[in-house]
Design an enzyme around this catalytic site. Structure first.
Site, short mmCIF file in Angstrom:
data_model
loop_
_atom_site.label_atom_id
_atom_site.label_comp_id
_atom_site.label_asym_id
_atom_site.label_seq_id
_atom_site.Cartn_x
_atom_site.Cartn_y
_atom_site.Cartn_z
N ASP A 17 0.87 -1.18 0.00
CA ASP A 17 0.00 0.00 0.00
C ASP A 17 0.91 1.23 0.00
OD1 ASP A 17 -2.45 1.55 0.42
OD2 ASP A 17 -1.73 1.80 2.48
N ASP A 19 -0.19 5.23 0.90
CA ASP A 19 -0.44 6.22 1.97
C ASP A 19 -0.50 5.54 3.33
OD1 ASP A 19 -0.82 8.50 0.23
OD2 ASP A 19 -2.74 7.62 -0.33
N ASP A 192 -1.52 -0.65 6.07
CA ASP A 192 -1.55 0.05 7.35
C ASP A 192 -2.93 0.06 7.99
OD1 ASP A 192 -2.50 1.84 5.27
OD2 ASP A 192 -2.38 3.45 6.74
#
Length: 244
Positions: A17, A19, A192
Site C-alpha cells: 500500500d 499512503d 496500514d
C-alpha cells in the site's frame, strides 16, 4: 514486532500500500483539502477528521468531508436558504478543485517513513517482485512515487481508478497478483489499515500491517494479520524468520 503463526514461508512477491504504509502523506491531504474547502466557501475541515477518513479512495474522502462540513451549524443554516449546499451538488466542483490542488503539491508535504527504503532495497536485491496497490488515483500515486524516488522498485503500480472496485474489495489484489504472475496465497499484502487486511483476507493472501499509518482512528493491532510491524525495515527479517 508481533508475529502470528500465519505461514509466510512461501512468499514469492509483495504488494505494498502507499499512503500510511510507505509515505506519510497526511500533510498533502491536509493542504489540498483546506484549499478545496476554501474554494467552496466552506469552513476548514479538521486535520483529525482528514486522518480518520483517509484510505477508501479520494471520492469517498471528498464526499465524507463535504457531508461533515455541510452539517456544521454555521453551514446548515445557510443550506436551508440555498438548496445547492448538498454533497451531490458540490461534489463535482469539489473533486475538480481537489485534483487541481493535490497535483500542485503532491509530495511536497509528505515524507517516506523510516525503514521503507531499507525494506524495498532488500527485496529488490533479492529479485522479489513488488507492486504498489493503493486506493489513491493512479496519476497521484505514480507522481508521488517518482517524487520520492521509489518508482523504480515496482514492476506494477495500480490506483483506486485502475479497477472496477477498490480495497477493501479483493478484486484489486487479485488483479495485481495476476499482473505479477504469482498465486494469491504466495503473495504478501503490506498495508496500514483494516482496509488492506479485509481485501487481503477476502482475496486469500497473507497480510502484514504497519502500526504507524492511518487506520480510521483505530488501533491496527486489533485487525487480524500475520504480523504488525513498527517499521518496514523489520519486514525482510520477518520473512526470513518464517522460512524453515
Amino acid at each position: 514486532m508481533t508475529v502470528t503463526p500465519t505461514d509466510l514461508t512461501q512468499i514469492e512477491a509483495v504488494i505494498f500500500d502507499l499512503d500510511g504504509t510507505m509515505v506519510h502523506t497526511l500533510g498533502d491531504f491536509q493542504v489540498a483539502l483546506h484549499r478545496t474547502m476554501a474554494d467552496l466557501d466552506l469552513p476548514p475541515v479538521s486535520d483529525a477528521l482528514i486522518e480518520q477518513t483517509i484510505g477508501k479512495g479520494s471520492e469517498h474522502l471528498i464526499r465524507t468531508l463535504l457531508a461533515h462540513q455541510i452539517a456544521r451549524p454555521e453551514v446548515k443554516g445557510l443550506g436551508r436558504a440555498c438548496p445547492a449546499l448538498s454533497v451531490d451538488a458540490l461534489f463535482e466542483r469539489a473533486w475538480l478543485r481537489y485534483q487541481h490542488h493535490y497535483l500542485q503539491i503532491n509530495g511536497q508535504f509528505a515524507d517516506v517513513y523510516p525503514g521503507v527504503l531499507a525494506a524495498l532495497e532488500a527485496f529488490f536485491a533479492q529479485g522479489l517482485p513488488m507492486a504498489c496497490l493503493t486506493n489513491k488515483p493512479l496519476l497521484f500515486a505514480k507522481t508521488l512515487l517518482k517524487e520520492k524516488s521509489l518508482d523504480h522498485f515496482f514492476a506494477h503500480v495500480f490506483g483506486g481508478d485502475s479497477f472496477e472496485r477498490k480495497k477493501p474489495d479483493p478484486l484489486p489484489i487479485l488483479k495485481t497478483c495476476e499482473a505479477l504472475g504469482t498465486s494469491v496465497d504466495r503473495t504478501l499484502m503490506v498495508g496500514d489499515s483494516s482496509n488492506d487486511a479485509q481485501a487481503a483476507h477476502a482475496a486469500g493472501c497473507p497480510v502484514v500491517l504497519v502500526t504507524y499509518g492511518y487506520n480510521h482512528g483505530q488501533a491496527v493491532q486489533e485487525t487480524p494479520a500475520a504480523a504488525w510491524l513498527d517499521s518496514l525495515a523489520q519486514l525482510p527479517d520477518c520473512l526470513r524468520a518464517a522460512r524453515p
